[in-house]
Design an enzyme around this catalytic site. Structure first.
Site, mmCIF file in Angstrom:
data_model
loop_
_atom_site.group_PDB
_atom_site.id
_atom_site.type_symbol
_atom_site.label_atom_id
_atom_site.label_comp_id
_atom_site.label_asym_id
_atom_site.label_seq_id
_atom_site.Cartn_x
_atom_site.Cartn_y
_atom_site.Cartn_z
ATOM 1 N N SER A 262 14.184 -25.795 -48.808
ATOM 2 C CA SER A 262 13.332 -26.497 -49.771
ATOM 3 C C SER A 262 14.180 -27.315 -50.747
ATOM 4 C CB SER A 262 12.412 -25.527 -50.518
ATOM 5 O OG SER A 262 13.111 -24.723 -51.427
ATOM 6 N N THR B 41 14.822 -20.332 -46.080
ATOM 7 C CA THR B 41 13.676 -21.125 -46.509
ATOM 8 C C THR B 41 13.904 -21.730 -47.889
ATOM 9 O OG1 THR B 41 12.213 -19.709 -45.210
ATOM 10 C CG2 THR B 41 11.176 -21.107 -46.852
ATOM 11 N N CYS B 42 14.449 -20.954 -48.805
ATOM 12 C CA CYS B 42 14.721 -21.456 -50.152
ATOM 13 C C CYS B 42 15.748 -22.583 -50.103
ATOM 14 C CB CYS B 42 15.216 -20.327 -51.053
ATOM 15 S SG CYS B 42 14.036 -18.968 -51.233
ATOM 16 N N ALA B 43 16.800 -22.379 -49.342
ATOM 17 C CA ALA B 43 17.831 -23.410 -49.202
ATOM 18 C C ALA B 43 17.254 -24.683 -48.598
ATOM 19 C CB ALA B 43 18.974 -22.876 -48.350
ATOM 20 N N THR C 283 18.566 -17.593 -49.208
ATOM 21 C CA THR C 283 17.716 -17.414 -48.033
ATOM 22 C C THR C 283 17.492 -18.771 -47.382
ATOM 23 O OG1 THR C 283 15.603 -17.725 -49.171
ATOM 24 C CG2 THR C 283 16.521 -15.478 -49.148
#
Length: 168
Positions: free
Chosen positions: A63, A59-61, A57
């Site tokens: 971060s 946002t996860c990437a 995703t």
């Protein structure tokens, strides 16, 4: 139990994060080479645990990219990026992105990490995945900072996490 949202819809975790000042719970996670990693493997190091639902995703990437740039440059510090993604997917992402300053770890085998840290989602479309959390540990493996992002699609507070890490 933490009450969060995923795209505006209420979701919950199975408990509350470890308290600031408490000893971090032990864990067993899987490295990209399929060997185990546990809390004791990082003894004497400061740690930033970047925990998220899935590397696939945006946002996860993001971060992982951000902490790869920022926190991984600090002395005596390990940045552990933790999800339930298979180690193969984690390694593929890091290879494609040129990310080599963080360690990707997976909770896919038995979910003991999500349960020990009380951050596994107990309902909603991401049920059984890990919620978006940042935990900072000092060299004694004590919790010095936590942030459970209340809207799962939002990014964590990088500045606050990095300040806590520098002062740990």
């Amino acid at each position: 139990m933490a009450a969060l949202t995923f795209k505006g819809n209420k979701v919950h975790t199975k408990g509350s994060l470890p308290a600031t000042g408490s000893k971090a719970p032990d864990f067993k996670l899987t490295k990209s080479d399929l060997t185990d990693a546990s809390l004791s493997d990082y003894s004497g190091k400061k740690m930033l645990l970047n925990i998220f639902p899935s590397i696939d995703t945006g946002t996860c990437a993001q971060s992982v990219r951000k902490f790869n740039e920022e926190a991984a440059q600090l002395d005596n510090t390990r940045v552990l990026c933790i999800s339930k993604d298979l180690p193969f997917a984690q390694a593929r992402f890091c290879g494609a992105e040129g990310i080599d300053n963080v360690e990707m770890l997976s909770d896919f085998r038995d979910g003991n990490f999500g349960k020990a840290f009380n951050l596994e989602l107990s309902d909603g479309p991401l049920q059984s995945l890990l919620s978006r959390v940042v935990v900072v540990l000092n060299e004694n493996q004590e919790v010095v900072y936590t942030q459970q992002v209340t809207e799962i699609v939002d990014e964590p507070d990088y500045k606050a996490a990095l300040e806590a890490l520098e002062n740990a």
